[in-house]
Motif scaffolding. Structure first.
Motif, PDB file in Angstrom:
ATOM      1  N   ILE A 112       0.866  -1.171   0.000  1.00 45.62           N
ATOM      2  CA  ILE A 112       0.000   0.000   0.000  1.00 45.62           C
ATOM      3  C   ILE A 112       0.906   1.226   0.000  1.00 45.62           C
ATOM      4  O   ILE A 112       1.947   1.223   0.659  1.00 45.62           O
ATOM      5  CB  ILE A 112      -0.947  -0.002   1.219  1.00 45.62           C
ATOM      6  CG1 ILE A 112      -1.813   1.271   1.248  1.00 45.62           C
ATOM      7  CG2 ILE A 112      -0.194  -0.175   2.526  1.00 45.62           C
ATOM      8  CD1 ILE A 112      -2.855   1.271   2.381  1.00 45.62           C
ATOM      9  N   VAL A 113       0.541   2.258  -0.745  1.00 53.27           N
ATOM     10  CA  VAL A 113       1.347   3.470  -0.818  1.00 53.27           C
ATOM     11  C   VAL A 113       0.496   4.662  -0.402  1.00 53.27           C
ATOM     12  O   VAL A 113      -0.650   4.795  -0.843  1.00 53.27           O
ATOM     13  CB  VAL A 113       1.909   3.701  -2.240  1.00 53.27           C
ATOM     14  CG1 VAL A 113       2.639   5.039  -2.306  1.00 53.27           C
ATOM     15  CG2 VAL A 113       2.848   2.565  -2.633  1.00 53.27           C
ATOM     16  N   VAL A 114       1.063   5.514   0.451  1.00 52.79           N
ATOM     17  CA  VAL A 114       0.377   6.724   0.896  1.00 52.79           C
ATOM     18  C   VAL A 114       1.050   7.933   0.251  1.00 52.79           C
ATOM     19  O   VAL A 114       2.265   8.105   0.371  1.00 52.79           O
ATOM     20  CB  VAL A 114       0.409   6.858   2.433  1.00 52.79           C
ATOM     21  CG1 VAL A 114      -0.286   8.150   2.872  1.00 52.79           C
ATOM     22  CG2 VAL A 114      -0.250   5.649   3.087  1.00 52.79           C
ATOM     23  N   VAL A 115       0.268   8.747  -0.442  1.00 51.57           N
ATOM     24  CA  VAL A 115       0.765   9.970  -1.069  1.00 51.57           C
ATOM     25  C   VAL A 115       0.222  11.160  -0.288  1.00 51.57           C
ATOM     26  O   VAL A 115      -0.995  11.306  -0.145  1.00 51.57           O
ATOM     27  CB  VAL A 115       0.318  10.072  -2.544  1.00 51.57           C
ATOM     28  CG1 VAL A 115       0.779  11.398  -3.152  1.00 51.57           C
ATOM     29  CG2 VAL A 115       0.853   8.888  -3.341  1.00 51.57           C
ATOM     30  N   ASP A 116       1.118  11.993   0.240  1.00 51.90           N
ATOM     31  CA  ASP A 116       0.705  13.161   1.013  1.00 51.90           C
ATOM     32  C   ASP A 116       0.446  14.324   0.059  1.00 51.90           C
ATOM     33  O   ASP A 116       1.369  14.920  -0.484  1.00 51.90           O
ATOM     34  CB  ASP A 116       1.791  13.526   2.030  1.00 51.90           C
ATOM     35  CG  ASP A 116       1.355  14.637   2.974  1.00 51.90           C
ATOM     36  OD1 ASP A 116       0.256  15.212   2.769  1.00 51.90           O
ATOM     37  OD2 ASP A 116       2.099  14.933   3.924  1.00 51.90           O
ATOM     38  N   CYS A 117      -0.825  14.654  -0.133  1.00 52.29           N
ATOM     39  CA  CYS A 117      -1.194  15.711  -1.080  1.00 52.29           C
ATOM     40  C   CYS A 117      -0.822  17.105  -0.597  1.00 52.29           C
ATOM     41  O   CYS A 117      -0.895  18.074  -1.358  1.00 52.29           O
ATOM     42  CB  CYS A 117      -2.697  15.650  -1.358  1.00 52.29           C
ATOM     43  SG  CYS A 117      -3.209  14.121  -2.159  1.00 52.29           S
ATOM     44  N   SER A 118      -0.425  17.229   0.655  1.00 54.25           N
ATOM     45  CA  SER A 118      -0.021  18.536   1.174  1.00 54.25           C
ATOM     46  C   SER A 118       1.460  18.810   0.923  1.00 54.25           C
ATOM     47  O   SER A 118       1.985  19.843   1.335  1.00 54.25           O
ATOM     48  CB  SER A 118      -0.307  18.628   2.679  1.00 54.25           C
ATOM     49  OG  SER A 118       0.497  17.712   3.405  1.00 54.25           O
ATOM     50  N   ALA A 119       2.137  17.896   0.235  1.00 55.65           N
ATOM     51  CA  ALA A 119       3.585  18.020   0.014  1.00 55.65           C
ATOM     52  C   ALA A 119       3.935  18.958  -1.128  1.00 55.65           C
ATOM     53  O   ALA A 119       5.108  19.083  -1.491  1.00 55.65           O
ATOM     54  CB  ALA A 119       4.184  16.649  -0.246  1.00 55.65           C
ATOM     55  N   GLY A 120       2.934  19.606  -1.739  1.00 52.97           N
ATOM     56  CA  GLY A 120       3.210  20.555  -2.819  1.00 52.97           C
ATOM     57  C   GLY A 120       3.547  19.851  -4.128  1.00 52.97           C
ATOM     58  O   GLY A 120       2.974  18.814  -4.464  1.00 52.97           O
ATOM     59  N   LYS A 121       4.515  20.410  -4.878  1.00 56.15           N
ATOM     60  CA  LYS A 121       4.859  19.886  -6.192  1.00 56.15           C
ATOM     61  C   LYS A 121       5.368  18.445  -6.131  1.00 56.15           C
ATOM     62  O   LYS A 121       5.158  17.656  -7.056  1.00 56.15           O
ATOM     63  CB  LYS A 121       5.908  20.780  -6.852  1.00 56.15           C
ATOM     64  CG  LYS A 121       5.405  22.180  -7.210  1.00 56.15           C
ATOM     65  CD  LYS A 121       6.496  23.001  -7.875  1.00 56.15           C
ATOM     66  CE  LYS A 121       5.990  24.394  -8.247  1.00 56.15           C
ATOM     67  NZ  LYS A 121       7.054  25.225  -8.883  1.00 56.15           N
ATOM     68  N   SER A 122       6.039  18.103  -5.033  1.00 59.78           N
ATOM     69  CA  SER A 122       6.594  16.748  -4.944  1.00 59.78           C
ATOM     70  C   SER A 122       5.504  15.683  -4.862  1.00 59.78           C
ATOM     71  O   SER A 122       5.746  14.510  -5.161  1.00 59.78           O
ATOM     72  CB  SER A 122       7.517  16.633  -3.729  1.00 59.78           C
ATOM     73  OG  SER A 122       6.794  16.808  -2.525  1.00 59.78           O
ATOM     74  N   ALA A 123       4.291  16.077  -4.467  1.00 59.75           N
ATOM     75  CA  ALA A 123       3.189  15.119  -4.356  1.00 59.75           C
ATOM     76  C   ALA A 123       2.873  14.505  -5.714  1.00 59.75           C
ATOM     77  O   ALA A 123       2.515  13.324  -5.810  1.00 59.75           O
ATOM     78  CB  ALA A 123       1.954  15.801  -3.777  1.00 59.75           C
ATOM     79  N   HIS A 124       2.996  15.311  -6.782  1.00 61.30           N
ATOM     80  CA  HIS A 124       2.719  14.810  -8.135  1.00 61.30           C
ATOM     81  C   HIS A 124       3.685  13.691  -8.502  1.00 61.30           C
ATOM     82  O   HIS A 124       3.283  12.650  -9.047  1.00 61.30           O
ATOM     83  CB  HIS A 124       2.821  15.964  -9.138  1.00 61.30           C
ATOM     84  CG  HIS A 124       2.466  15.562 -10.538  1.00 61.30           C
ATOM     85  ND1 HIS A 124       3.284  15.831 -11.613  1.00 61.30           N
ATOM     86  CD2 HIS A 124       1.392  14.911 -11.031  1.00 61.30           C
ATOM     87  CE1 HIS A 124       2.720  15.351 -12.707  1.00 61.30           C
ATOM     88  NE2 HIS A 124       1.568  14.802 -12.389  1.00 61.30           N
ATOM     89  N   GLU A 125       4.954  13.877  -8.183  1.00 57.05           N
ATOM     90  CA  GLU A 125       5.945  12.838  -8.463  1.00 57.05           C
ATOM     91  C   GLU A 125       5.724  11.621  -7.578  1.00 57.05           C
ATOM     92  O   GLU A 125       5.939  10.479  -8.005  1.00 57.05           O
ATOM     93  CB  GLU A 125       7.362  13.386  -8.281  1.00 57.05           C
ATOM     94  CG  GLU A 125       7.788  14.349  -9.372  1.00 57.05           C
ATOM     95  CD  GLU A 125       7.647  13.752 -10.761  1.00 57.05           C
ATOM     96  OE1 GLU A 125       8.071  12.576 -10.936  1.00 57.05           O
ATOM     97  OE2 GLU A 125       7.100  14.413 -11.650  1.00 57.05           O
ATOM     98  N   GLU A 126       5.300  11.859  -6.352  1.00 57.21           N
ATOM     99  CA  GLU A 126       5.007  10.739  -5.442  1.00 57.21           C
ATOM    100  C   GLU A 126       3.899   9.872  -6.018  1.00 57.21           C
ATOM    101  O   GLU A 126       3.948   8.641  -5.949  1.00 57.21           O
ATOM    102  CB  GLU A 126       4.586  11.272  -4.064  1.00 57.21           C
ATOM    103  CG  GLU A 126       5.716  11.793  -3.206  1.00 57.21           C
ATOM    104  CD  GLU A 126       5.230  12.192  -1.821  1.00 57.21           C
ATOM    105  OE1 GLU A 126       4.228  11.601  -1.342  1.00 57.21           O
ATOM    106  OE2 GLU A 126       5.819  13.096  -1.222  1.00 57.21           O
ATOM    107  N   LEU A 127       2.877  10.523  -6.600  1.00 52.16           N
ATOM    108  CA  LEU A 127       1.776   9.761  -7.176  1.00 52.16           C
ATOM    109  C   LEU A 127       2.236   8.984  -8.401  1.00 52.16           C
ATOM    110  O   LEU A 127       1.861   7.820  -8.591  1.00 52.16           O
ATOM    111  CB  LEU A 127       0.618  10.687  -7.549  1.00 52.16           C
ATOM    112  CG  LEU A 127      -0.600  10.006  -8.191  1.00 52.16           C
ATOM    113  CD1 LEU A 127      -1.139   8.896  -7.302  1.00 52.16           C
ATOM    114  CD2 LEU A 127      -1.697  11.024  -8.493  1.00 52.16           C
ATOM    115  N   ARG A 128       3.065   9.602  -9.254  1.00 53.47           N
ATOM    116  CA  ARG A 128       3.597   8.897 -10.418  1.00 53.47           C
ATOM    117  C   ARG A 128       4.362   7.639  -9.988  1.00 53.47           C
ATOM    118  O   ARG A 128       4.198   6.560 -10.563  1.00 53.47           O
ATOM    119  CB  ARG A 128       4.535   9.811 -11.204  1.00 53.47           C
ATOM    120  CG  ARG A 128       3.838  10.827 -12.099  1.00 53.47           C
ATOM    121  CD  ARG A 128       4.875  11.557 -12.942  1.00 53.47           C
ATOM    122  NE  ARG A 128       4.260  12.524 -13.817  1.00 53.47           N
ATOM    123  CZ  ARG A 128       3.730  12.224 -15.008  1.00 53.47           C
ATOM    124  NH1 ARG A 128       3.724  10.972 -15.423  1.00 53.47           N
ATOM    125  NH2 ARG A 128       3.198  13.172 -15.757  1.00 53.47           N
TER     126      ARG A 128
END
Length: 248
Positions: free
Chosen positions: A38-54
Motif C-alpha cells: 500500500i502506498v500513501v501519497v501526502d497531497c499537502s507536500a506541494g509539487k513533490s506530491a505529483h511525483e510521489e503519485l507517479r
C-alpha cells in the motif's frame, strides 16, 4: 466500509484530524489483499506530491491513499485527476482512497473528486468510545503483559478525546513508558483524562486542575479529604470540580 473495500469502489474518507482515517484504510487494505503493498501519497507536500503519485502508480501497490486531498491546489488537482483516470482504465484497477478533514466545500470544484463514488464519514472517537479497548489492543505489542483496570477503561471512555485516535495512541505510549507492564490504574493516566472542561483552560487553570485530580486520586475520591490535602474549603473544591469538569 468493508463492503466498499470488497467492491473496489474508490472512496473519500472524511473526518476530524486524528480520527483514524489512515488506520482504517490500512485495515481495509489488509482485509482486501494482505500480501500486496500500500502506498500513501501526502497531497499537502506541494509539487513533490505529483511525483510521489507517479511513483506510486508505477509500483506494485494495489491500494493508493491520497492523504489530505483538500490541500491540493487547482492545477495539481487536475494533474492528479489525469493520472488517476489513466490508471483506472487499466486492469486490474487499483483501489484509490482519499482522506480529508474538510467539512466545507473545498472539494466541490475538484476534478479529482469525480473519480470517487462515495464519501464515508469517519466518526470522532468521542462518538464511539466502546471501540477504545479494541483500538488499544491494536497498538499493544503481541504478548505484552499489560492490562487496564475497569476504572481505567471507564475513565478512557468518559474522556472527550479532542485529538481523537491519535491522542489515544499518544496517551497509550506515554502511559506505557512510565509503566511498561502490569495493570494500568486510573492514577497512571494523565490528569487531563479526568477532566472535561467547558472551555479552553489557561496554564494556571490546568495546573490547578492537575493538583485537584491528584488530591482526589490520593484520597480515593473523597472530596472532604481532598479539600484538606489541598488546604482549601470544601465549597471551593466543589466549585472548581464543576468548573473544570473533573470526574474521579
Amino acid at each position: 466500509m468493508t463492503s466498499l473495500a470488497a467492491t473496489d469502489a474508490n472512496v473519500i474518507l472524511k473526518g476530524e484530524p486524528g480520527s483514524g482515517k489512515l488506520t482504517l484504510v490500512r485495515g481495509m487494505h489488509l482485509y482486501k489483499n494482505p500480501q500486496a503493498p500500500i502506498v500513501v501519497v501526502d497531497c499537502s507536500a506541494g509539487k513533490s506530491a505529483h511525483e510521489e503519485l507517479r511513483t506510486a502508480l508505477d509500483s506494485a501497490a494495489t491500494t493508493i491513499v491520497l492523504r489530505r486531498i483538500d490541500r491540493l491546489d487547482a492545477s495539481t488537482d487536475e494533474l492528479f485527476a489525469d493520472l488517476i483516470s489513466a490508471d483506472q482504465h487499466r486492469y486490474p484497477a487499483r483501489w484509490i482512497v482519499a482522506t480529508t478533514s474538510t467539512d466545507g466545500d473545498a472539494l466541490q470544484n475538484s476534478a479529482l473528486a469525480e473519480h470517487f463514488i462515495a464519501t464515508v464519514e469517519v466518526p470522532a472517537l468521542r462518538h464511539h468510545p466502546d471501540d477504545i479497548p479494541d483500538i488499544i489492543r491494536m497498538h499493544l505489542a503481541p504478548h505484552r503483559e499489560t492490562a487496564f483496570s475497569d476504572d481505567t477503561m471507564r475513565t478512557l471512555k468518559k474522556y472527550h478525546w479532542p485529538g481523537n485516535v491519535r491522542e489515544l495512541v499518544d496517551t497509550l505510549k506515554h502511559v506505557l513508558r512510565a509503566k511498561p507492564a502490569g495493570t494500568i490504574a486510573v492514577a497512571d493516566l494523565p490528569s487531563a483524562l479526568s477532566s472535561a472542561p467547558r472551555r479552553t483552560m489557561t496554564a494556571m487553570e490546568r495546573a490547578e486542575r492537575d493538583a485537584i485530580v491528584a488530591a482526589l486520586r490520593d484520597s480515593g475520591g473523597n472530596r472532604v479529604a481532598a479539600a484538606k490535602l489541598l488546604g482549601i474549603a470544601r465549597s471551593s473544591l466543589y466549585r472548581k470540580i464543576d468548573t473544570f469538569g473533573i470526574h474521579v
